[in-house]
Every structure is written in structure tokens, then in C-alpha cells.
Design an enzyme around this catalytic site. Sequence first.
Site, PDB file in Angstrom:
ATOM      1  N   CYS A 113     -35.993 -34.045 -41.887  1.00 26.12           N
ATOM      2  CA  CYS A 113     -37.198 -34.723 -42.379  1.00 26.12           C
ATOM      3  C   CYS A 113     -38.400 -34.582 -41.442  1.00 26.12           C
ATOM      4  CB  CYS A 113     -36.903 -36.197 -42.622  1.00 26.12           C
ATOM      5  SG  CYS A 113     -35.454 -36.485 -43.645  1.00 26.12           S
ATOM      6  N   HIS A 240     -43.463 -39.326 -43.058  1.00 24.92           N
ATOM      7  CA  HIS A 240     -42.400 -38.763 -43.893  1.00 24.92           C
ATOM      8  C   HIS A 240     -42.152 -39.708 -45.064  1.00 24.92           C
ATOM      9  CE1 HIS A 240     -38.684 -37.477 -45.524  1.00 24.92           C
ATOM     10  NE2 HIS A 240     -37.970 -38.431 -44.963  1.00 24.92           N
ATOM     11  N   ASN A 270     -37.998 -38.475 -52.003  1.00 29.01           N
ATOM     12  CA  ASN A 270     -37.830 -38.006 -50.631  1.00 29.01           C
ATOM     13  C   ASN A 270     -37.511 -36.515 -50.665  1.00 29.01           C
ATOM     14  OD1 ASN A 270     -36.868 -37.290 -48.082  1.00 29.01           O
ATOM     15  ND2 ASN A 270     -35.778 -39.210 -47.766  1.00 29.01           N
TER      16      ASN A 270
END
Length: 314
Positions: A113, A240, A270
Amino acid sequence: MTGTRIAALGYHRPARVLTNDDLARIVDTSDEWITSRVGIRTRHIAGPDEPVDELAAHAAGKALATAGLTPGDIDLVLVATSTATDRSPNTAARVAARLGMASPAVMDLNVVCAGFTHALATADHAIRAGSAVRALVIGADKMSAVTDWTDRTTCVLVGDGAGAAVVEVCDEREAGIGPVLWGSVPEMGHAVRIEGTPPRFAQEGQSVYRWATTRLPAIARGVCERASVAPEELAAVVLHQANLRIIEPVAERIGAVNAVVARDVVESGNTSAASIPMALSRLVERGDVPSGAPALLFGFGGNLSYAGQVVRCP
């Protein structure tokens, strides 16, 4: 003195949209359950014939077009990804081939990430060192390919996509990429995982939430300090896009009271390494942040790694 700047951005999301109601027909969940816990309403899912390098190439092509450049103008391709199926050729090489590049250096970075902000720092360092003139920095992930679609704690989170930035050399006085602040918590690397055969995404949600909301705001303020930009001077905060219930408290604790906070996770889910460049690209595309405005980019998550820098929006 040599500096670097982001010349242009681009992003790509697959056409298929998976809603919370769609997920409720797959696992025991509901729109209310998902939105109340993670804030996500939709996500884009790539098909079996859409590999990671294809997603990346679409985003890169848009960034090049926006910059008014051709593939031949690029001498370094960096792709942040943790979901590529093959080890060789790497994703960067396949992107270069798709775009018809001549002889760029090609590297993949797997910091999950936090991959894009690590890759952006690497491009910045390479250009400042004289090893490259223009780089394509891409975050691309196909999280749907590593997801257990029977696990409602993880399948509700993920989406697929790619975001890209053209990074180029400039005079230090016009530099638009600040110093990176990066690190990790190796002893907690088990908290976010993509492992096994076949590989599957898993995480310890409460551990990640506590770490992110308690530890990361101070580190993000340290990123601003390195760039000599006060949090209240930021025009945008692009974290993020893990979970809205992480993004909002972390952004508030940074103290960026005048900034637009990216909430692309609501529509995109995500997308791991793709999340920051996608979110920044969409903010710029909509005109939510003006050209030259300072934005904090801060990636965190897999490996419990983190990396951030303040950039000037193209």
C-alpha cells in the site's frame, strides 16, 4: 542544482463496478454494514483478461498524453505493485512493451500500500543523481485476484486500478517533490499479508487501525517538516485509501485544517499501491486543487511500511 516535479497524472479504473448490494448477494453483509465500518460504497473490478500491466499501461498512457510527451521521452519506468502474477518479465517491462518504449530502465517495487510513495521517492532520487531525465511512476494493483470472496472482512475492502505520474527533471528552484520520510515496523509485518498458494490478502484489522490512527499522524507531520511546509499550508491530503474510518481521523490529527482530504476510497475501494496516484489524479482532474498547490502524499499499510512526501500539484 537539480530538482524534480510531477509534470502530469493519469488514472484508470476497470469498467465493471461492484456495489455493496452486489456484495450482499455474495457474502453475509449489507450496504449499511460496509459503509458504517469502512465508508466504501463501490469498487471497480478487473476481468480475467485485464492483467495488472494493462491497467498500468492505460494510466501511464493518459499521464503521457496530459504531459504532451511520447513513450520515447521516458527513460525510467517504476511500477509499484504486489499483485502481478508473473515474476519475469516484470510489470514495468510489460508496460514499456505495451507503450512501445525503446530502452528504458524498468523496475517493480513491492511495498504494497505504500508502494507508490516509495516509487516516487526512488524516481526523485534517480533523476537528482543524473541517472534519468523523465520517469513514469505507476501504482497498479488487481486486489480482486488475491481476495477470498467468502471472507466478508476483506472482500468488502478491495478494488482494482492504476494511477501514474510523469516525473521530470527541473531547476531546484522549481522543484515540486519534497524529501521522503519512510520506514516500517518489521515486527508487525504479519498485520497485513498477501501470502500462500494461491496468494490471499489477509489483515489484522484492529491492529492496523490502532497503528494507523495513533502512530501515523506524527510521522505525517514529520513529512511536512522535512518539506518546510506547515500542515495548515497544505491544499490537499492524499493518504492511502485504506478505509474512510482511518483516513478521516488521521487527516484531522495531522492538522491540515485548510486541505481537501481525498476520499476516493468511497468510490474506488482499497486499491493498494494504486490508491494514492488515483486519488491525486482525480482531485486534479476535478479542479479541487490548483496547479502548484502543496499536497501531502502518505502511503502506509502492507509490511507496516510508510512513506510520504509533499508535492506540488501539476
